[in-house]
Design an enzyme around this catalytic site. Structure first.
Site, mmCIF file in Angstrom:
data_model
loop_
_atom_site.group_PDB
_atom_site.id
_atom_site.type_symbol
_atom_site.label_atom_id
_atom_site.label_comp_id
_atom_site.label_asym_id
_atom_site.label_seq_id
_atom_site.Cartn_x
_atom_site.Cartn_y
_atom_site.Cartn_z
ATOM 1 N N ALA A 71 7.960 -12.439 -26.816
ATOM 2 C CA ALA A 71 7.972 -11.091 -27.382
ATOM 3 C C ALA A 71 6.752 -10.936 -28.279
ATOM 4 O O ALA A 71 6.019 -11.894 -28.532
ATOM 5 C CB ALA A 71 9.254 -10.856 -28.177
ATOM 6 N N LYS A 72 6.540 -9.731 -28.788
ATOM 7 C CA LYS A 72 5.450 -9.495 -29.729
ATOM 8 C C LYS A 72 5.714 -8.220 -30.508
ATOM 9 O O LYS A 72 6.263 -7.244 -29.976
ATOM 10 C CB LYS A 72 4.110 -9.356 -28.989
ATOM 11 C CG LYS A 72 2.910 -9.719 -29.853
ATOM 12 C CD LYS A 72 2.797 -11.226 -30.034
ATOM 13 C CE LYS A 72 1.553 -11.599 -30.815
ATOM 14 N NZ LYS A 72 1.403 -13.057 -30.894
ATOM 15 N N GLY A 73 5.309 -8.231 -31.780
ATOM 16 C CA GLY A 73 5.351 -7.042 -32.601
ATOM 17 C C GLY A 73 3.939 -6.609 -32.943
ATOM 18 O O GLY A 73 3.029 -7.438 -33.058
#
Length: 395
Positions: A71-73
């Site tokens: 995932a990534k923000g």
């Protein structure tokens, strides 16, 4: 395999009610209900960028056999703005359900680890690895182990958690030198970015005897063909990873920032922004190999152009995966506070993977990314088979 056009599991868009800043969370995959990936902040950050980064994280976790997804923000906001901490705090507060249960995050561009840990502490969550730590058999014990590993001092007056990613990039460079039988002391390197990742890589390459002839920060490129004094330069960095020009030795040449790409060096390490190498500038690259220390450092068109010119790209999901892999080894209790154990594990795994990628390139001109994605897919397939899937057991 998680190719560059693979669809993520989830996209989420957030708008800050105070500044109007836009934030994104992209979950590319969940394994054991968990995904891992840092949070970045930069003006101009986009959803497509965060999607690329989440996809890369999924490939990192698969390539290194970690029992988690990717995932990534990302937040479209200037990290130097005095309101940045508040923006990050509100972003994390809004995403509390994911942070509590499914998303393990950490530092990335514009968000140093100590800053995101400050935000988590304000939210009452202790540490940014919270979603994993709370699953452990003894969360308090796991938290102490993680904090001890992150804060272990290493030579150079730095902390293990701050340098391990750069150490992994350095091992990727040294792995290339080994595969091509280059003597370290005769190998030259140019590094774009001198923050946590680029600075760590520069330090360990210097320690190994390679000549770092150029580094670039936001203000420009510093060049010395005989090799830069990396320990001295690192002492001149400010909070944002920029070097104080007023204290530079007289023999260091000051060049425009983009000149780093055209440096006459054996190895080019883009360690700052995504998409640093594009179709419009790949033609000026003089290096014999590109090591992606930054996430998504090379666009597909640029990578194809480099390959056509005989310049392989060691992809980010291998070259810069050291920090992510190490964090999970630490969480899983596979390494502890002794830096020698962490360095040995990462050195062994990184060099083996680089050797595999380059063997296919040397023999059949198969792009290292293609070989890496095949490796990730093989590992990912094993992880989805009940008989071979690694269990997420955090002691």
């Amino acid at each position: 395999m998680a190719a560059r056009n693979a669809e993520p599991l989830m996209r989420l868009i957030w708008t800050d009610p105070v500044t109007g800043a836009t934030g994104y969370l992209v979950v590319h995959s969940l394994v054991s209900g968990i995904a891992t990936g840092g949070t970045r902040m930069r003006a101009g950050c986009t959803m497509s960028e965060v999607e690329d980064l989440a996809r890369g994280m999924a490939n990192k976790t698969a390539t290194f056999g970690l029992p988690v997804g990717g995932a990534k923000g990302g937040i479209d906001f200037d990290p130097k703005d005095e309101r940045a901490f508040g923006v990050l705090e509100r972003f994390c507060s809004f995403l509390r359900p994911w942070i509590d249960n499914h998303w393990v995050t950490a530092e990335d561009l514009g968000v140093p680890q100590h800053l995101i840990d400050e935000v988590f502490a304000k939210l009452g969550l202790e540490q940014s690895y919270h979603a994993a730590i709370r699953r452990s058999a003894d969360p308090a014990h796991t938290l102490r182990r993680v904090q001890a590993g992150l804060s272990t001092p290493v030579p150079g007056g730095l902390l293990l958690g701050d340098v391990i990613g750069g150490y992994g990039v350095a091992q990727a460079c040294l792995g290339v030198a080994d595969a091509w039988e280059w003597a370290a002391e005769k190998t030259t390197v140019a590094i774009q970015g001198i923050g946590t990742m680029g600075g760590g890589a520069a330090w360990y390459l210097h320690e190994a005897g390679m000549k770092v002839v150029a580094v670039a920060d936001a203000a420009g490129t510093l060049y010395r063909p005989e090799g830069l004094d990396i320990p001295a330069l690192l002492e001149l960095r400010d909070f944002y990873g920029e070097i104080d020009r007023s204290r530079l030795p007289a023999d260091v040449r000051l060049l425009p920032r983009d000149e780093i790409v055209a440096t006459d060096a054996d190895i080019l390490v883009p360690a700052a922004i995504s998409y640093a190498l594009r179709a419009g500038n790949q033609g000026v690259v003089k290096a014999k190999v590109v090591i992606e220390a930054a996430n998504a450092a090379t666009t597909p068109d640029a990578e194809a152009g480099l390959a056509a010119r005989g310049i392989p790209v060691i992809p980010d999901f291998v070259a810069n995966a050291g920090a992510a892999a190490w964090a999970w080894w630490l969480l899983l209790g596979e390494v502890g506070a002794d830096p020698a154990d962490s360095f040995l594990r990462l050195r062994t795994e990184m060099r083996a993977k680089v050797a595999l990628l380059l063997s296919s390139w040397n023999l059949d001109r198969i792009a290292p990314r293609t070989t890496g994605l095949r490796l990730a897919e093989t590992t990912r397939s094993d992880a989805t088979t009940p008989e071979t899937a690694p269990a997420l057991v955090i002691p």
